[in-house]
Design a protein around this motif. Structure first.
Motif, mmCIF file in Angstrom:
data_model
loop_
_atom_site.group_PDB
_atom_site.id
_atom_site.type_symbol
_atom_site.label_atom_id
_atom_site.label_comp_id
_atom_site.label_asym_id
_atom_site.label_seq_id
_atom_site.Cartn_x
_atom_site.Cartn_y
_atom_site.Cartn_z
ATOM 1 N N GLN A 140 0.990 -1.313 -0.069
ATOM 2 C CA GLN A 140 0.010 -0.112 -0.119
ATOM 3 C C GLN A 140 0.694 1.199 0.102
ATOM 4 O OE1 GLN A 140 -2.644 -0.361 3.358
ATOM 5 N NE2 GLN A 140 -3.861 -2.007 2.683
ATOM 6 N N ASN A 141 2.066 1.130 0.387
ATOM 7 C CA ASN A 141 3.034 2.353 0.650
ATOM 8 C C ASN A 141 3.761 2.592 -0.487
ATOM 9 O OD1 ASN A 141 3.809 4.426 2.417
ATOM 10 N ND2 ASN A 141 5.689 3.342 2.960
ATOM 11 N N VAL A 142 3.615 1.638 -1.379
ATOM 12 C CA VAL A 142 4.661 1.699 -2.618
ATOM 13 C C VAL A 142 3.978 3.105 -3.635
ATOM 14 C CG1 VAL A 142 5.388 0.789 -4.801
ATOM 15 C CG2 VAL A 142 5.265 -0.521 -2.632
ATOM 16 N N PRO A 143 4.771 3.813 -3.960
ATOM 17 C CA PRO A 143 4.227 4.893 -5.058
ATOM 18 C C PRO A 143 3.414 4.236 -6.092
ATOM 19 C CG PRO A 143 6.606 5.120 -4.245
ATOM 20 C CD PRO A 143 6.285 3.857 -3.779
ATOM 21 N N ASP A 144 2.373 4.879 -6.454
ATOM 22 C CA ASP A 144 1.615 4.458 -7.457
ATOM 23 C C ASP A 144 2.116 4.215 -8.777
ATOM 24 O OD1 ASP A 144 -0.589 4.497 -5.481
ATOM 25 O OD2 ASP A 144 -1.531 6.170 -5.823
ATOM 26 N N HIS A 145 2.949 5.230 -9.143
ATOM 27 C CA HIS A 145 3.497 5.148 -10.421
ATOM 28 C C HIS A 145 4.660 4.132 -10.725
ATOM 29 C CE1 HIS A 145 6.122 7.723 -8.393
ATOM 30 N NE2 HIS A 145 7.091 7.487 -9.459
ATOM 31 N N ALA A 146 4.979 3.537 -9.536
ATOM 32 C CA ALA A 146 6.566 2.786 -9.768
ATOM 33 C C ALA A 146 5.979 1.422 -10.340
ATOM 34 C CB ALA A 146 6.908 2.795 -8.241
ATOM 35 N N THR A 147 7.445 1.016 -11.049
ATOM 36 C CA THR A 147 7.303 -0.344 -11.450
ATOM 37 C C THR A 147 7.783 -1.280 -10.378
ATOM 38 O OG1 THR A 147 7.768 0.182 -13.837
ATOM 39 C CG2 THR A 147 8.314 -2.006 -13.039
ATOM 40 N N LEU A 148 7.248 -2.376 -9.854
ATOM 41 C CA LEU A 148 7.467 -2.999 -9.057
ATOM 42 C C LEU A 148 8.137 -4.360 -9.436
ATOM 43 C CD1 LEU A 148 4.618 -1.927 -7.986
ATOM 44 C CD2 LEU A 148 5.267 -3.047 -5.895
ATOM 45 N N ALA A 149 9.427 -4.801 -8.837
ATOM 46 C CA ALA A 149 9.837 -6.136 -9.102
ATOM 47 C C ALA A 149 10.107 -6.831 -7.873
ATOM 48 C CB ALA A 149 11.559 -6.161 -9.575
ATOM 49 N N LEU A 150 9.375 -8.145 -7.481
ATOM 50 C CA LEU A 150 8.938 -8.616 -6.427
ATOM 51 C C LEU A 150 9.553 -10.238 -6.574
ATOM 52 C CD1 LEU A 150 5.459 -7.724 -5.897
ATOM 53 C CD2 LEU A 150 7.454 -6.527 -5.093
ATOM 54 N N GLN A 151 10.251 -10.705 -5.583
ATOM 55 C CA GLN A 151 10.726 -12.140 -5.521
ATOM 56 C C GLN A 151 10.469 -12.752 -4.372
ATOM 57 O OE1 GLN A 151 14.832 -12.311 -6.501
ATOM 58 N NE2 GLN A 151 14.347 -12.784 -8.616
ATOM 59 N N SER A 152 9.793 -14.130 -4.188
ATOM 60 C CA SER A 152 9.625 -14.798 -3.180
ATOM 61 C C SER A 152 10.242 -16.478 -3.565
ATOM 62 C CB SER A 152 8.234 -14.921 -2.745
ATOM 63 O OG SER A 152 8.059 -15.437 -1.466
ATOM 64 N N ASN A 153 9.891 -17.362 -2.748
ATOM 65 C CA ASN A 153 10.153 -18.554 -2.955
ATOM 66 C C ASN A 153 9.457 -19.431 -1.828
ATOM 67 O OD1 ASN A 153 11.592 -19.128 -0.204
ATOM 68 N ND2 ASN A 153 12.864 -17.524 -0.696
ATOM 69 N N ASN A 154 9.512 -20.827 -2.121
ATOM 70 C CA ASN A 154 8.810 -21.778 -1.483
ATOM 71 C C ASN A 154 9.869 -22.689 -0.539
ATOM 72 O OD1 ASN A 154 10.156 -23.472 -3.292
ATOM 73 N ND2 ASN A 154 8.552 -24.693 -3.934
ATOM 74 N N TYR A 155 10.964 -22.004 -0.156
ATOM 75 C CA TYR A 155 11.784 -22.599 0.577
ATOM 76 C C TYR A 155 11.828 -22.355 2.161
ATOM 77 C CZ TYR A 155 16.974 -23.784 1.831
ATOM 78 O OH TYR A 155 18.188 -24.214 2.348
ATOM 79 N N ILE A 156 11.241 -23.319 2.647
ATOM 80 C CA ILE A 156 10.616 -23.232 4.206
ATOM 81 C C ILE A 156 12.000 -23.411 5.234
ATOM 82 C CG2 ILE A 156 9.097 -24.162 5.873
ATOM 83 C CD1 ILE A 156 7.317 -25.026 3.260
ATOM 84 N N ILE A 157 12.094 -22.187 5.911
ATOM 85 C CA ILE A 157 13.267 -22.285 7.050
ATOM 86 C C ILE A 157 12.562 -21.231 7.754
ATOM 87 C CG2 ILE A 157 15.110 -23.077 5.506
ATOM 88 C CD1 ILE A 157 16.051 -20.036 5.255
ATOM 89 N N ASP A 158 13.206 -21.156 9.160
ATOM 90 C CA ASP A 158 12.664 -20.174 10.249
ATOM 91 C C ASP A 158 12.516 -18.918 9.712
ATOM 92 O OD1 ASP A 158 12.744 -22.463 11.624
ATOM 93 O OD2 ASP A 158 14.594 -22.168 12.756
#
Length: 202
Positions: A140-158
């Motif tokens: 919600q806090n990301v500037p409205d006009h910005a391009t976003l590049a997001l990464q996540s994974n399925n690597y389950i660690i603490d």
């Protein structure tokens, strides 16, 4: 992508000066470098319209991604690396010393969900490190006009408290209105997910 010799020398300085050299060296694990290279390659294809872009990296860690971005084909005016861990700030500044001296790089210790800023490109490669409520607040806090590049994974660690089951799960969690790229990078121990797009339809 080729990394300038001066940048490699500053990387070595950062490792030597680090209070936890092993933790700093984790930034250079093969999976880390492959994931960052993949992100940059796709961002170069999508963001050629950004000239003299202001980039903010959330979860910027030791600053390796920033250095790699400076060595990319993107037109960069300034990169700000934001991380909640105060111990990584000096390492990130040393990693990117030449760009800091040129006024192109800064490192900030801050909670990404509270940080106020303007940017053309916003990067978060640590989406699995915060709760979904924190992630929603951050988005919600990301500037409205910005391009976003997001990464996540399925690597389950603490320390991964908000992994995604698969790419579609990550897409649902991220709620981007306009996805320009989505993909999966197969790594030996896990899958890495990448989304590039807009917060609102454009």
């Amino acid at each position: 992508m080729k990394i300038e010799i001066d940048d490699i020398a500053f990387w070595m300085d950062a490792i030597r000066n680090s209070d936890d050299r092993y933790r700093t060296l984790e930034s250079f694990w093969k999976g880390q470098l492959k994931s960052k290279t993949w992100l940059i390659t796709q961002l170069e294809k999508i963001s050629r319209s950004h000239v003299n872009a202001k980039i903010v990296i959330h979860g910027g860690w030791n600053g390796v991604l920033a250095t790699m971005l400076f060595n990319s084909e993107l037109g960069i005016k300034h990169i700000t690396s934001v991380d909640i861990d105060p111990q990584v700030r000096e390492t990130a500044l040393t990693m990117n010393k030449r760009y800091e001296m040129e006024g192109k790089f800064s490192a900030v210790t801050a909670d990404m969900t509270e940080y106020q800023y303007e940017a053309d490109i916003v990067i978060n490669t640590s989406c699995e490190h915060i709760t979904q409520n924190q992630y929603d607040k951050w988005l919600q806090n990301v500037p409205d006009h910005a391009t976003l590049a997001l990464q996540s994974n399925n690597y389950i660690i603490d320390e991964h408290i908000n992994c995604s089951r698969d790419l579609e799960d990550f897409i649902k969690k991220s709620k981007l209105a306009n996805i320009k790229y989505k993909g999966v990078l197969e790594l030996p121990k896990y899958e890495r997910y990448l989304l590039i797009g807009d917060k609102h339809g454009q």
